[in-house]
Design an enzyme around this catalytic site. Structure first.
Site, PDB file in Angstrom:
ATOM      1  N   LYS A  19       0.819  -1.217   0.000  1.00 33.94           N
ATOM      2  CA  LYS A  19       0.000   0.000   0.000  1.00 33.94           C
ATOM      3  C   LYS A  19       0.847   1.258   0.000  1.00 33.94           C
ATOM      4  O   LYS A  19       0.467   2.259  -0.605  1.00 33.94           O
ATOM      5  CB  LYS A  19      -0.952   0.004   1.199  1.00 33.94           C
ATOM      6  CG  LYS A  19      -2.102  -0.963   1.028  1.00 33.94           C
ATOM      7  CD  LYS A  19      -3.259  -0.644   1.943  1.00 33.94           C
ATOM      8  CE  LYS A  19      -4.425  -1.563   1.649  1.00 33.94           C
ATOM      9  NZ  LYS A  19      -5.477  -1.493   2.660  1.00 33.94           N
ATOM     10  N   LYS A  46     -10.665  -2.660  -3.933  1.00 35.40           N
ATOM     11  CA  LYS A  46     -11.482  -1.446  -3.959  1.00 35.40           C
ATOM     12  C   LYS A  46     -10.738  -0.318  -4.636  1.00 35.40           C
ATOM     13  O   LYS A  46     -11.338   0.611  -5.171  1.00 35.40           O
ATOM     14  CB  LYS A  46     -11.788  -1.001  -2.520  1.00 35.40           C
ATOM     15  CG  LYS A  46     -12.655  -1.934  -1.718  1.00 35.40           C
ATOM     16  CD  LYS A  46     -12.783  -1.386  -0.299  1.00 35.40           C
ATOM     17  CE  LYS A  46     -13.396  -2.400   0.650  1.00 35.40           C
ATOM     18  NZ  LYS A  46     -12.895  -2.287   2.011  1.00 35.40           N
ATOM     19  N   LYS A 105      -5.134  -9.216  -6.925  1.00 36.18           N
ATOM     20  CA  LYS A 105      -6.329  -9.336  -6.095  1.00 36.18           C
ATOM     21  C   LYS A 105      -7.410  -8.349  -6.550  1.00 36.18           C
ATOM     22  O   LYS A 105      -7.083  -7.231  -6.928  1.00 36.18           O
ATOM     23  CB  LYS A 105      -5.891  -9.013  -4.661  1.00 36.18           C
ATOM     24  CG  LYS A 105      -6.859  -9.343  -3.580  1.00 36.18           C
ATOM     25  CD  LYS A 105      -6.265  -8.975  -2.231  1.00 36.18           C
ATOM     26  CE  LYS A 105      -6.152  -7.477  -2.057  1.00 36.18           C
ATOM     27  NZ  LYS A 105      -5.813  -7.033  -0.701  1.00 36.18           N
TER      28      LYS A 105
HETATM   29  P1  TYM Z   1     -10.978  -4.628   3.845  1.00 34.71           P
HETATM   30  O1  TYM Z   1     -12.061  -3.646   3.946  1.00 34.71           O
HETATM   31  O2  TYM Z   1      -9.824  -4.319   2.967  1.00 34.71           O
HETATM   32  O3  TYM Z   1     -11.559  -6.011   3.383  1.00 34.71           O
HETATM   33  C1  TYM Z   1     -12.712  -6.549   3.999  1.00 34.71           C
HETATM   34  C2  TYM Z   1     -12.682  -8.070   3.950  1.00 34.71           C
HETATM   35  O4  TYM Z   1     -12.723  -8.495   2.588  1.00 34.71           O
HETATM   36  C3  TYM Z   1     -11.659  -9.412   2.353  1.00 34.71           C
HETATM   37  N1  TYM Z   1     -11.213  -9.237   0.972  1.00 34.71           N
HETATM   38  C4  TYM Z   1     -11.185 -10.219   0.070  1.00 34.71           C
HETATM   39  N2  TYM Z   1     -11.515 -11.518   0.140  1.00 34.71           N
HETATM   40  C5  TYM Z   1     -11.397 -12.254  -0.978  1.00 34.71           C
HETATM   41  N3  TYM Z   1     -10.938 -11.749  -2.150  1.00 34.71           N
HETATM   42  C6  TYM Z   1     -10.595 -10.454  -2.280  1.00 34.71           C
HETATM   43  N4  TYM Z   1     -10.172  -9.958  -3.425  1.00 34.71           N
HETATM   44  C7  TYM Z   1     -10.709  -9.619  -1.129  1.00 34.71           C
HETATM   45  N5  TYM Z   1     -10.454  -8.307  -0.890  1.00 34.71           N
HETATM   46  C8  TYM Z   1     -10.771  -8.097   0.400  1.00 34.71           C
HETATM   47  C9  TYM Z   1     -10.581  -9.024   3.347  1.00 34.71           C
HETATM   48  O5  TYM Z   1      -9.696 -10.098   3.592  1.00 34.71           O
HETATM   49  C10 TYM Z   1     -11.392  -8.669   4.549  1.00 34.71           C
HETATM   50  O6  TYM Z   1     -11.731  -9.828   5.290  1.00 34.71           O
HETATM   51  N6  TYM Z   1      -7.855  -5.179   7.601  1.00 34.71           N
HETATM   52  C11 TYM Z   1      -9.212  -5.535   7.261  1.00 34.71           C
HETATM   53  C12 TYM Z   1     -10.219  -4.768   8.085  1.00 34.71           C
HETATM   54  C13 TYM Z   1     -10.128  -5.010   9.556  1.00 34.71           C
HETATM   55  C14 TYM Z   1     -10.365  -6.223  10.235  1.00 34.71           C
HETATM   56  C15 TYM Z   1     -10.187  -5.946  11.603  1.00 34.71           C
HETATM   57  C16 TYM Z   1     -10.701  -7.512   9.809  1.00 34.71           C
HETATM   58  C17 TYM Z   1      -9.818  -4.070  10.483  1.00 34.71           C
HETATM   59  N7  TYM Z   1      -9.873  -4.647  11.731  1.00 34.71           N
HETATM   60  C18 TYM Z   1     -10.345  -6.928  12.577  1.00 34.71           C
HETATM   61  C19 TYM Z   1     -10.854  -8.483  10.780  1.00 34.71           C
HETATM   62  C20 TYM Z   1     -10.674  -8.200  12.137  1.00 34.71           C
HETATM   63  C21 TYM Z   1      -9.394  -5.329   5.766  1.00 34.71           C
HETATM   64  O7  TYM Z   1      -8.559  -5.614   4.987  1.00 34.71           O
HETATM   65  O8  TYM Z   1     -10.515  -4.839   5.343  1.00 34.71           O
END
Ligand code: TYM
Length: 347
Positions: free
Chosen positions: A115, A213, A210
């Site tokens: 990132k 967003k 991947k």
């Molecule tokens: P975020 O918002 O980037 O992603 C949210 C969830 O979606 C999953 N994800 C995917 N799964 C499969 N294929 C993809 N291409 C893909 N892109 C995203 C992510 O793995 C995530 O589960 N760091 C976390 C947010 C967070 C969190 C936490 C999660 C903050 N605190 C505590 C669990 C527990 C995240 O990446 O969000």
């Protein structure tokens, strides 16, 4: 007395463009876990601002993620939906964990490297510290299971390392205060729940990247806000190779785009990739893609419609978040009080 259900925590960032990867890798799993777990699902707005967010858009995006949780089937009465910044314990515990985690551990985080890119010196301190706040999110509730996509695996390992180091560093004090709540000590070592054919949904334009967003090309992802026409168009334009689909999963290995589309189909239909190939092996993409589009629309259209309905009434959504935050605080406050006692703070 009924057995206490294991606690689940997960979060999604309100950074816009919620997509099929978020749904299949995370949100749908949230729904599946509801029957036999006590679930806490968080809109992690404080994580979102680790990169610049326009304030008015952030507010909208927080509501959008909350609406997506509910539209996908999370029960906000039986379980908890809230936004992170309404519960101050996340930031407070993150500070304590900042003093437990080591710089060397954070330096190994691949997501920060991706990132921040080449311009590392210009990245926010928050982006670097992101995984520590994530550990605080989970451990503030003593959560034991965390449904996430594959990309979060390393962050979960860091969470376990932080929990373990806290338990060790403060071990004598924890025992003295009688706060050994788990076999491992005061904090549990949370398990990631990463399973199924769609733990890493890839870009529709490049099967080695991947689905994200932040990809500048909207054609790379299917957004939860896309209508049927947009979905069909994106799948029609998805990159593929010139060969028909193979008969076995083994043969998908060198074909990332085909593998991705088969994985998406499998996840949507609730079957294995091999089942998909049993049906489509030997057939071309011209036949497979319309079926995939149909299945995607079938799954996403009701979610999309329900999200629109919910977003039309922001007051109602805000009330759900406020109520969720109150219930989240009721769980978090005693745990944070114990942390303060363990560390030696007064009050
Ligand atoms: P975020 O918002 O980037 O992603 C949210 C969830 O979606 C999953 N994800 C995917 N799964 C499969 N294929 C993809 N291409 C893909 N892109 C995203 C992510 O793995 C995530 O589960 N760091 C976390 C947010 C967070 C969190 C936490 C999660 C903050 N605190 C505590 C669990 C527990 C995240 O990446 O969000």
């Amino acid at each position: 007395m009924s057995e206490k259900k294991p606690r689940v925590f997960s979060g999604v960032q309100p950074t816009g463009n919620l997509h099929l990867g978020n749904y299949l890798g995370a949100i749908r799993r949230f729904v599946e876990l509801q029957n036999d777990h006590e679930c806490i699902y968080c809109v992690v707005d404080m994580h979102a601002i680790t990169v610049w967010q326009d304030p008015a858009e952030l507010t909208r995006n927080i509501r959008e993620v909350a609406a997506a949780f509910i539209a996908a089937g999370v029960d906000a009465e039986q379980h908890i939906i809230f936004n992170q910044s309404q519960v101050s314990g996340h930031a407070e515990l993150a500070w304590v964990f900042n003093c437990v985690a080591r710089i060397g551990w954070l330096n190994r985080m691949t997501q920060f490297k991706e990132k921040a890119g080449k311009n590392r010196e210009k990245a926010s301190v928050g982006l670097y510290d992101y995984p520590v706040l994530m550990a605080a999110d989970i451990l503030l509730y003593h959560a034991e299971k965390v449904p996430v996509g594959e990309d979060q695996k390393q962050h979960l390992e860091l969470t376990r390392d932080i929990a373990q180091k806290f338990n060790n560093d403060y071990g004598p004090r924890i025992r003295e205060l009688g706060l050994n709540k788990f076999d491992e000590g005061f904090f549990p070592l949370p398990e990631p729940v990463i399973a199924g054919p769609a733990t890493r949904v890839m870009s529709l334009k490049d099967g080695t990247k991947k689905m994200s967003k932040s990809d500048p090309s909207d054609l790379s992802r299917i957004n939860l806000s896309d209508d049927a026409d947009a979905i069909a168009k994106k799948i029609r334009k998805a990159k593929t190779d010139p060969h028909p689909l193979p008969e076995t999963v083994e043969e998908l290995k060198e074909r990332p785009e085909a593998d991705n589309l088969v994985g998406i189909y499998a996840a949507l239909a609730g079957i294995s990739k091999q089942d998909v190939l049993n049906e489509f092996g030997g057939k071309g993409f011209a036949e497979f893609k319309p079926k995939l589009a149909e299945l995607t629309v079938e799954t996403l259209a009701p979610i999309n419609a329900e999200m629109k309905r919910l977003l039309a009434d922001p007051t109602h959504l805000d009330a759900i978040l406020k109520n969720g935050a109150e219930r989240a605080r009721a769980i978090a406050d005693p745990i944070w009080r114990d942390v303060k006692a363990i560390v030696g703070f007064i009050g």
